[in-house]
Design a protein around this motif. Structure first.
Motif, PDB file in Angstrom:
ATOM      1  N   GLN A  34       0.834  -1.200   0.000  1.00  9.51           N
ATOM      2  CA  GLN A  34       0.000   0.000   0.000  1.00  9.51           C
ATOM      3  C   GLN A  34       0.870   1.252   0.000  1.00  9.51           C
ATOM      4  OE1 GLN A  34      -2.139  -0.097   4.055  1.00  9.51           O
ATOM      5  NE2 GLN A  34      -1.592  -2.221   3.669  1.00  9.51           N
ATOM      6  N   LEU A  91      -7.663   1.708   0.792  1.00 12.33           N
ATOM      7  CA  LEU A  91      -7.616   0.496   1.596  1.00 12.33           C
ATOM      8  C   LEU A  91      -8.066   0.779   3.033  1.00 12.33           C
ATOM      9  CD1 LEU A  91      -4.225  -0.945   0.330  1.00 12.33           C
ATOM     10  CD2 LEU A  91      -6.526  -1.664  -0.329  1.00 12.33           C
ATOM     11  N   ALA A 129      -4.308   1.315  -2.724  1.00  7.44           N
ATOM     12  CA  ALA A 129      -3.744   0.153  -3.404  1.00  7.44           C
ATOM     13  C   ALA A 129      -2.820   0.597  -4.534  1.00  7.44           C
ATOM     14  CB  ALA A 129      -4.868  -0.722  -3.949  1.00  7.44           C
TER      15      ALA A 129
END
Length: 191
Positions: free
Chosen positions: A165, A185, A178
């Motif tokens: 991430q 996320l 992401a």
């Protein structure tokens, strides 16, 4: 550091005997390459007109070197890709074209090169975080579900519980998106 760099807050990036930094000379924000051993100037690449502010003028980010290319963001939000060898500008992308506008004290981001992308934070309604093709500057994705204005932080890549991430901090939130598509996320308020 380097007395001829001019105004700005850029730190050095040193790779393979070359020192890269940014500054503002003659009202132009520039990318600069020096010989790291003797300090001699190798090249200067003008990027855009200078960012002026009551807190100080010039660029705020540190260049990112990736192989034969170096990337630098100006205080006005102009991201440039130049050849390491001679400073030739290969492409530029304006954060304004991605829907962003300069934060109060200018864009203060050291961009991230990850794989084939350059990750940056234009901020704004089109998406706060964007991935550009590192060779062409073309937009790969933009985080349309996260639209905070840009602030004064640089994106960091992490892997948490096995999930890669990108983490970014704005005036309102800390967020992770992401790497493959910019989808949020997780997000937490940062009052």
């Amino acid at each position: 550091l380097y007395k001829k760099a001019g105004d700005g807050y850029s730190s050095p990036a040193i790779v393979a005997g070359k020192l890269f930094t940014m500054g503002m000379r003659d009202d132009q924000e520039v990318l600069i390459a020096l010989n790291a051993n003797d300090g001699s100037e190798l090249w200067v690449a003008p990027i855009t007109g200078g960012f002026r502010n009551d807190r100080g003028n010039g660029p705020r980010g540190t260049p990112c070197v990736d192989g034969d290319r170096v990337y630098g963001m100006t205080g006005r939000g102009e991201l440039a890709c130049a050849q390491v060898s001679d400073g030739k500008i290969l492409w530029k992308k304006s954060m304004a074209d991605l829907g962003g506008s300069p934060p109060t004290w200018g864009f203060a981001e050291s961009v991230l090169v990850d794989g084939n992308n350059v990750i940056c934070t234009p901020g704004g309604s089109k998406g706060a975080i964007a991935a550009l093709d590192k060779k062409t500057g073309e937009l790969r994705w933009q985080s349309s579900d996260f639209t905070d204005p840009a602030s004064h932080a640089s994106i960091i890549p992490i892997t948490h519980n096995g999930t890669p991430q990108y983490v970014q901090l704005t005036k309102q939130n800390i967020v992770a998106v992401a790497p493959k598509n910019g989808k949020v996320l997780w997000k937490a308020p940062f009052p």
